[in-house]
Design a protein around this motif. Structure first.
Motif, short mmCIF file in Angstrom:
data_model
loop_
_atom_site.label_atom_id
_atom_site.label_comp_id
_atom_site.label_asym_id
_atom_site.label_seq_id
_atom_site.Cartn_x
_atom_site.Cartn_y
_atom_site.Cartn_z
N GLY A 1 -11.78 -9.57 3.16
CA GLY A 1 -10.51 -8.92 3.50
C GLY A 1 -9.31 -9.76 3.07
N GLU A 2 -9.39 -11.07 3.28
CA GLU A 2 -8.30 -11.97 2.87
C GLU A 2 -8.06 -11.89 1.37
N ALA A 3 -9.16 -11.91 0.60
CA ALA A 3 -9.06 -11.87 -0.87
C ALA A 3 -8.46 -10.54 -1.31
N GLU A 4 -9.00 -9.46 -0.77
CA GLU A 4 -8.59 -8.13 -1.22
C GLU A 4 -7.17 -7.79 -0.77
N ARG A 5 -6.82 -8.22 0.44
CA ARG A 5 -5.44 -7.99 0.90
C ARG A 5 -4.46 -8.92 0.20
N GLY A 6 -4.93 -10.10 -0.16
CA GLY A 6 -4.09 -11.03 -0.94
C GLY A 6 -3.74 -10.39 -2.27
N PHE A 7 -4.74 -9.77 -2.87
CA PHE A 7 -4.53 -9.06 -4.14
C PHE A 7 -3.53 -7.92 -3.96
N LEU A 8 -3.77 -7.09 -2.95
CA LEU A 8 -2.95 -5.89 -2.73
C LEU A 8 -1.49 -6.26 -2.43
N ARG A 9 -1.30 -7.32 -1.65
CA ARG A 9 0.04 -7.76 -1.28
C ARG A 9 0.77 -8.23 -2.54
N ALA A 10 0.08 -9.02 -3.36
CA ALA A 10 0.71 -9.59 -4.55
C ALA A 10 1.01 -8.53 -5.61
N ILE A 11 0.19 -7.50 -5.65
CA ILE A 11 0.40 -6.45 -6.65
C ILE A 11 1.36 -5.41 -6.09
N GLU A 12 1.66 -5.51 -4.80
CA GLU A 12 2.53 -4.56 -4.09
C GLU A 12 2.00 -3.13 -4.19
N GLY A 13 0.68 -3.02 -3.97
CA GLY A 13 0.07 -1.69 -4.02
C GLY A 13 -0.09 -1.12 -2.63
N GLY A 14 -0.18 0.18 -2.54
CA GLY A 14 -0.47 0.85 -1.28
C GLY A 14 -1.21 2.10 -1.65
N CYS A 15 -1.19 3.12 -0.78
CA CYS A 15 -1.93 4.33 -1.17
C CYS A 15 -1.07 5.25 -2.02
N GLN A 16 0.15 4.81 -2.39
CA GLN A 16 0.99 5.63 -3.27
C GLN A 16 0.79 5.28 -4.75
N VAL A 17 -0.04 4.28 -5.02
CA VAL A 17 -0.25 3.88 -6.41
C VAL A 17 -1.75 3.69 -6.67
N PRO A 18 -2.17 3.95 -7.93
CA PRO A 18 -3.60 3.79 -8.24
C PRO A 18 -3.97 2.32 -8.44
N VAL A 19 -4.36 1.66 -7.37
CA VAL A 19 -4.85 0.28 -7.46
C VAL A 19 -6.09 0.16 -6.58
N GLY A 20 -6.92 -0.80 -6.87
CA GLY A 20 -8.08 -1.03 -6.04
C GLY A 20 -8.73 -2.34 -6.41
N CYS A 21 -9.62 -2.81 -5.59
CA CYS A 21 -10.35 -4.03 -5.92
C CYS A 21 -11.57 -4.14 -5.01
#
Ligand SMILES: NCc1[nH]cc(CCC(=O)O)c1CC(=O)O
Length: 309
Positions: A228-248
């Motif tokens: 969770g730390e790794a994946e949320r670290g990624f999401l925070r840094a990429i500034e993604g949420g459910c409004q953009v196509p990102v995943g990991c």
């Protein structure tokens, strides 16, 4: 002061209740003398049922009202799907623990049991997730994809009533609700890269509530926490949420963690993917490095383009 009662705030959907009850059970097993109660709270996401999530454009759609109850001392902890929890928590709240991760991949649910590579442009595939849409269109640019909303049970009912031929849903949600029989195929994580933190149940608490946080530490599942730390670290840094196509998604092997992530345009034509490996003890930084790699390859430009639309 020792806790005698713990109140859990949760949404009222069957999936949310299952997750709250699982948390209740884990607390009860470790601390049989403490009474654990469940308090159902309605969120904005439960009230707006006919708009695609990507169009509501709200962070914490499924979590805000529960967090407010937590801040107002009406409940002691809040149970969420970690993937629904924004990467920056409100002042005063903290992630107290996560439970052991369930299946992290997405599942194909099709009406007649056909697999993803057997579906054609004549089939209607339902998903409101821009991430799932991008993955599907990269797999077959001619797929016919429509929006769908509602909780897991409602969506299956819609499919059976003829709304669509197939859907993509989180396998974890189906499994928790005993709906495994609807899973036609677990989709390969490189075909549809999962949502960051998919399959992880999160327990949020007040940062200053030491007594509760001590209890939560005892039920925390450490490998799932690191993922969770790794994946949320990624999401925070990429500034993604459910409004953009990102995943990991991440894979832990001994003391290393390997993280694969993507950023795409909504139609799936631009699709960037990268991998990063680091030490488990440094999970968050590994996620941030992965985001950096994607940003260097143009991810920020793709995401800015989407946000301006
Ligand atoms: N977006 C809703 C949501 N939030 C969490 C899950 C599934 C459970 C999980 O990922 O832990 C789901 C359903 C889905 O995406 O199909």
């Amino acid at each position: 002061m020792n806790k005698k009662t713990i109140k859990i705030g949760t949404r009222g959907s069957q999936l949310a209740l299952f997750q709250a009850k699982l948390t209740q059970k884990e607390l009860h097993e470790k601390f049989p003398k403490i009474t654990v109660e469940i308090v159902v709270i309605k969120t904005k996401g439960d009230k707006i049922l006919d708009v695609a999530l990507s169009k509501i454009g709200d962070k914490g759609l499924f979590t805000k009202e529960i967090e407010n109850a937590l801040l107002a001392n009406e409940v002691d902890i809040a149970v969420h799907s970690l993937k629904d929890l924004p990467t920056t928590l409100p002042e005063g709240l903290t992630l107290g623990a996560v439970l052991k991760r369930g299946e992290f991949r997405d599942a194909l649910v099709s009406k007649d049991g056909r697999k993803l590579n057997e579906l054609t442009e004549n089939d209607v595939i339902a998903t409101s997730s821009l991430r799932r849409k991008a993955g599907l269109l990269r797999f077959n640019k001619n797929f016919n994809i429509i929006d769908i909303r509602g909780n897991v049970n409602t969506r299956i009912q819609k499919m059976e009533e003829g709304y669509c031929d197939a859907m993509i849903m989180a396998a974890a949600g189906l499994q928790r609700l005993d709906l495994d029989k609807y899973i036609t195929e677990i989709v390969h994580p490189e075909t549809i890269i999962p949502a960051a933190s998919q399959g992880i149940i999160a327990i949020e608490s007040r940062a200053d509530d030491a007594a509760t946080n001590e209890l939560l530490a005892a039920i925390n599942h450490v490998p799932s926490w690191n993922a969770g730390e790794a994946e949320r670290g990624f999401l925070r840094a990429i500034e993604g949420g459910c409004q953009v196509p990102v995943g990991c998604y991440s894979q832990i092997n001994g003391d290393t963690i390997t993280l694969t992530g993507f950023v795409a345009s909504v139609d799936g034509t631009a699709f960037l993917t990268e991998t990063e490996t680091g030490l488990v003890s440094n999970s968050r930084a590994t996620g941030e490095k992965l985001a950096q790699k994607l940003i260097e390859r143009g991810a920020a430009k793709i995401l800015d383009g989407i946000r301006k639309q």
